[in-house]
Design a protein around this motif. Structure first.
Motif, PDB file in Angstrom:
ATOM      1  N   ASN A  20       0.806  -1.207   0.000  1.00 34.04           N
ATOM      2  CA  ASN A  20       0.000   0.000   0.000  1.00 34.04           C
ATOM      3  C   ASN A  20       0.844   1.263   0.000  1.00 34.04           C
ATOM      4  O   ASN A  20       2.043   1.236   0.129  1.00 34.04           O
ATOM      5  CB  ASN A  20      -0.998   0.020   1.154  1.00 34.04           C
ATOM      6  CG  ASN A  20      -2.287  -0.656   0.770  1.00 34.04           C
ATOM      7  OD1 ASN A  20      -2.366  -1.361  -0.220  1.00 34.04           O
ATOM      8  ND2 ASN A  20      -3.305  -0.468   1.568  1.00 34.04           N
ATOM      9  N   ALA A  21       0.158   2.366  -0.082  1.00 33.18           N
ATOM     10  CA  ALA A  21       0.848   3.645  -0.202  1.00 33.18           C
ATOM     11  C   ALA A  21       1.526   4.025   1.090  1.00 33.18           C
ATOM     12  O   ALA A  21       1.065   3.697   2.163  1.00 33.18           O
ATOM     13  CB  ALA A  21      -0.163   4.728  -0.575  1.00 33.18           C
ATOM     14  N   ASN A 179      -2.393  -3.591  -8.807  1.00 28.59           N
ATOM     15  CA  ASN A 179      -3.177  -2.355  -8.772  1.00 28.59           C
ATOM     16  C   ASN A 179      -3.804  -2.234  -7.384  1.00 28.59           C
ATOM     17  O   ASN A 179      -3.892  -3.220  -6.644  1.00 28.59           O
ATOM     18  CB  ASN A 179      -4.249  -2.334  -9.867  1.00 28.59           C
ATOM     19  CG  ASN A 179      -5.216  -3.501  -9.728  1.00 28.59           C
ATOM     20  OD1 ASN A 179      -6.041  -3.514  -8.818  1.00 28.59           O
ATOM     21  ND2 ASN A 179      -5.127  -4.473 -10.624  1.00 28.59           N
ATOM     22  N   PRO A 180      -4.230  -1.029  -6.979  1.00 26.69           N
ATOM     23  CA  PRO A 180      -4.768  -0.827  -5.633  1.00 26.69           C
ATOM     24  C   PRO A 180      -5.950  -1.725  -5.292  1.00 26.69           C
ATOM     25  O   PRO A 180      -6.057  -2.240  -4.182  1.00 26.69           O
ATOM     26  CB  PRO A 180      -5.164   0.653  -5.631  1.00 26.69           C
ATOM     27  CG  PRO A 180      -4.283   1.283  -6.656  1.00 26.69           C
ATOM     28  CD  PRO A 180      -4.100   0.244  -7.726  1.00 26.69           C
ATOM     29  N   THR A 181      -6.849  -1.942  -6.265  1.00 33.88           N
ATOM     30  CA  THR A 181      -8.021  -2.777  -5.994  1.00 33.88           C
ATOM     31  C   THR A 181      -7.606  -4.211  -5.679  1.00 33.88           C
ATOM     32  O   THR A 181      -8.104  -4.825  -4.721  1.00 33.88           O
ATOM     33  CB  THR A 181      -8.977  -2.763  -7.210  1.00 33.88           C
ATOM     34  OG1 THR A 181      -9.374  -1.415  -7.469  1.00 33.88           O
ATOM     35  CG2 THR A 181     -10.203  -3.615  -6.934  1.00 33.88           C
ATOM     36  N   LYS A 219       4.555   1.896   5.288  1.00 29.79           N
ATOM     37  CA  LYS A 219       3.385   1.775   4.425  1.00 29.79           C
ATOM     38  C   LYS A 219       2.179   1.386   5.280  1.00 29.79           C
ATOM     39  O   LYS A 219       2.314   1.046   6.458  1.00 29.79           O
ATOM     40  CB  LYS A 219       3.660   0.766   3.317  1.00 29.79           C
ATOM     41  CG  LYS A 219       4.811   1.218   2.395  1.00 29.79           C
ATOM     42  CD  LYS A 219       5.023   0.259   1.258  1.00 29.79           C
ATOM     43  CE  LYS A 219       6.221   0.682   0.411  1.00 29.79           C
ATOM     44  NZ  LYS A 219       6.000   1.953  -0.274  1.00 29.79           N
ATOM     45  N   LYS A 220       1.007   1.413   4.691  1.00 30.67           N
ATOM     46  CA  LYS A 220      -0.232   1.294   5.465  1.00 30.67           C
ATOM     47  C   LYS A 220      -0.746  -0.127   5.637  1.00 30.67           C
ATOM     48  O   LYS A 220      -1.667  -0.366   6.411  1.00 30.67           O
ATOM     49  CB  LYS A 220      -1.332   2.134   4.805  1.00 30.67           C
ATOM     50  CG  LYS A 220      -1.034   3.621   4.759  1.00 30.67           C
ATOM     51  CD  LYS A 220      -2.190   4.390   4.133  1.00 30.67           C
ATOM     52  CE  LYS A 220      -1.897   5.887   4.094  1.00 30.67           C
ATOM     53  NZ  LYS A 220      -3.036   6.650   3.520  1.00 30.67           N
ATOM     54  N   GLY A 221      -0.174  -1.087   4.923  1.00 31.54           N
ATOM     55  CA  GLY A 221      -0.748  -2.423   4.899  1.00 31.54           C
ATOM     56  C   GLY A 221      -0.902  -3.070   6.258  1.00 31.54           C
ATOM     57  O   GLY A 221      -1.927  -3.703   6.540  1.00 31.54           O
ATOM     58  N   PHE A 222       0.101  -2.936   7.135  1.00 33.14           N
ATOM     59  CA  PHE A 222       0.034  -3.629   8.422  1.00 33.14           C
ATOM     60  C   PHE A 222      -1.075  -3.061   9.311  1.00 33.14           C
ATOM     61  O   PHE A 222      -1.671  -3.787  10.110  1.00 33.14           O
ATOM     62  CB  PHE A 222       1.392  -3.575   9.137  1.00 33.14           C
ATOM     63  CG  PHE A 222       1.733  -2.265   9.781  1.00 33.14           C
ATOM     64  CD1 PHE A 222       1.618  -2.108  11.156  1.00 33.14           C
ATOM     65  CD2 PHE A 222       2.189  -1.198   9.031  1.00 33.14           C
ATOM     66  CE1 PHE A 222       1.953  -0.905  11.769  1.00 33.14           C
ATOM     67  CE2 PHE A 222       2.535  -0.001   9.623  1.00 33.14           C
ATOM     68  CZ  PHE A 222       2.408   0.157  10.999  1.00 33.14           C
TER      69      PHE A 222
END
Length: 308
Positions: A20-21, A179-181, A219-222
């Protein structure tokens, strides 16, 4: 090996990524360094001491032995997990045992002194996160995360020779970052798998390896995974690994290493509208516990007093 917490133990896992961003982090707490002093501080922190050819040769031999050992253990556990294809959770467990054995062997062969702190927090069901600045981080994570832990990597890991196939056989999680989705859907699936199977996770929140040992933005994933799984977050702070094995080098120096587990951070009351705040909070926690040489740099331009 020293252990200032509970006694040492064999542990888990290999991991590479977080997704993620990047969050928009402000690290004002980090000491500002005037540009004219930056060069001297970097030289002081890099520890670029001269080493003899004998030390370099010994290091190369150790690295070769490490990778030969890893090839052998990977092949052995691949056969074990092929036999366990009908039992997915047992394959996760065997993958963890592989990590315990292989990671511990790697660190024993390389010979770096290791100190473990906060070991009482090392066997919780949680999302374990770690800073990442050296290949040694992988060996430590493989060894020191608990049984029942899965990693998350990009889906392309399956093409990594032997290790990638073992990763898939061990039933670890992969995400589609095309891709983000697709990435969001992959994270949702990962969170469901963790909850349904009572698993822990291990993630590098920087998403890549730092080139100089200094902490990168998270990043935001966690945080998304914590929100969806309800698991606490246990930060693992690794120090010294960037000095022991620098990027692009086969010379592993005998620098002392420290693995420090911080107390679990509850996520039960976290909400999706405060993600950036949570990321900054945990990023600042790492800044607090890392030595100056591993903190992010905020460079002050003496011409106008602004940050660059």
């Amino acid at each position: 090996m020293e252990n200032s917490g509970t006694s040492s133990f064999p542990r888990t896992r290999r991991l590479e990524s977080c997704f993620n961003a990047s969050s928009r982090l402000s690290v004002k707490e980090t000491p500002k360094i005037p540009a004219k002093e930056l060069g001297s501080k970097l030289r002081a922190n890099m520890h670029l001491d001269e080493v003899g050819w004998g030390s370099v040769l010994l290091s190369w031999i150790r690295v070769v032995i490490c990778f030969a050992t890893m090839m052998i253990t990977t092949f052995v556990w691949a056969l074990i997990m092929l036999a366990l294809i009908p039992w997915p959770y047992e394959r996760i467990r065997q993958g963890n045992i592989y990590g315990h054995v292989t990671g511990r062997l790697m660190m024993w062969i390389l010979g770096n002194p290791i100190k473990i702190q906060g070991a009482e927090f090392s066997n919780k069901r949680a999302i374990y996160i770690s800073n990442h600045a050296s290949p040694l981080d992988i060996f430590l994570i493989m060894w020191l995360t608990p049984t029942g832990t899965v990693g998350i990597a990009k889906k392309e890991i399956i093409w990594y020779p032997l290790f990638g196939q073992l990763y898939v056989l061990a039933n670890h999680l992969r995400i589609d970052r095309s891709n983000p989705t697709a990435a969001i859907e992959s994270m949702k699936q990962a969170a469901r798998a963790v909850v349904e199977n009572n698993l822990s996770l291990i993630i590098f929140p920087e998403g890549t390896r730092s080139k100089n040992g200094r902490l990168l933005p998270f990043k935001k994933g966690f945080v998304h995974l914590a929100l969806q799984s309800g698991l606490p977050i246990v930060p693992m702070v690794l120090t010294g690994t960037h000095l022991a094995w620098k990027k692009g080098s086969l010379n592993v120096r005998p620098a002392p290493l420290t693995v420090r587990y911080l107390p679990p951070i509850s996520t039960n009351d976290w909400t999706a509208d405060k993600i950036d705040g949570y990321i900054k909070m945990i990023h600042d926690l790492y800044i607090k516990h890392l030595p100056e040489s591993q903190r992010p740099l905020v460079v002050e331009d003496p011409r106008n007093g602004s940050n660059s």
